[in-house]
Design an enzyme around this catalytic site. Sequence first.
Site, mmCIF file in Angstrom:
data_model
loop_
_atom_site.group_PDB
_atom_site.id
_atom_site.type_symbol
_atom_site.label_atom_id
_atom_site.label_comp_id
_atom_site.label_asym_id
_atom_site.label_seq_id
_atom_site.Cartn_x
_atom_site.Cartn_y
_atom_site.Cartn_z
ATOM 1 N N HIS A 1 -27.887 -38.976 -13.913
ATOM 2 C CA HIS A 1 -28.896 -38.993 -12.852
ATOM 3 C C HIS A 1 -30.295 -39.121 -13.438
ATOM 4 O O HIS A 1 -30.500 -39.007 -14.646
ATOM 5 C CB HIS A 1 -28.794 -37.758 -11.953
ATOM 6 C CG HIS A 1 -29.123 -36.448 -12.616
ATOM 7 N ND1 HIS A 1 -28.187 -35.637 -13.195
ATOM 8 C CD2 HIS A 1 -30.310 -35.804 -12.780
ATOM 9 C CE1 HIS A 1 -28.770 -34.546 -13.680
ATOM 10 N NE2 HIS A 1 -30.053 -34.621 -13.443
ATOM 11 N N GLU B 1 -32.381 -37.058 -8.435
ATOM 12 C CA GLU B 1 -32.767 -35.661 -8.255
ATOM 13 C C GLU B 1 -34.265 -35.605 -8.016
ATOM 14 O O GLU B 1 -35.028 -36.355 -8.642
ATOM 15 C CB GLU B 1 -32.417 -34.890 -9.543
ATOM 16 C CG GLU B 1 -32.781 -33.411 -9.508
ATOM 17 C CD GLU B 1 -32.438 -32.694 -10.825
ATOM 18 O OE1 GLU B 1 -32.203 -33.367 -11.850
ATOM 19 O OE2 GLU B 1 -32.408 -31.451 -10.818
ATOM 20 N N HIS C 1 -36.960 -36.158 -15.866
ATOM 21 C CA HIS C 1 -35.950 -36.351 -16.910
ATOM 22 C C HIS C 1 -34.906 -37.362 -16.486
ATOM 23 O O HIS C 1 -34.774 -37.689 -15.306
ATOM 24 C CB HIS C 1 -35.258 -35.027 -17.293
ATOM 25 C CG HIS C 1 -34.507 -34.369 -16.181
ATOM 26 N ND1 HIS C 1 -35.083 -33.476 -15.310
ATOM 27 C CD2 HIS C 1 -33.221 -34.461 -15.777
ATOM 28 C CE1 HIS C 1 -34.191 -33.046 -14.440
ATOM 29 N NE2 HIS C 1 -33.034 -33.645 -14.692
#
Length: 135
Positions: free
Chosen positions: A79, A129, A7
């Site tokens: 992010h 991430e 994502h």
Amino acid sequence: MIGKLNHVAIAVPDLEAAVACYRDVLGADVSAPKDIPEHGVTTVFVHLPNTTVEFVRPLGDKSPIAGFLEKNPSGGMHHICYEVTDIEAAVKVLAAKGMRVLNPKPKIGAHGNPVVFLHPKDFLGVLTELEQVPA
Ligand code: CO
């Protein structure tokens, strides 16, 4: 090491406006808002054919994205998240290469999977991430 793009997270000051933009302007499939108190955010998921965009808005006074929105009052990309199959192995490899892992002990992320965050200064200015997703 990294696999699929899981994502992209966009911090937004106004969740309703963000939903209206993606649903009504871009015609995207947008979820209902979900509070995640343990992460200090309310999220909305935008389901795309090949990945997900997540809107995150601060929830509570200790939200990890409050500072970001202070610096970027109209919101912005917060992010990017890539999938890995073995997060402990990934952390070891990154540490050996001198990369800064912000939480070397993986924590359980918004999707119930272990995640770590990597220092933006080591990854082209982008908070990165890694999420462990079974192969
Ligand atoms: Co994320």
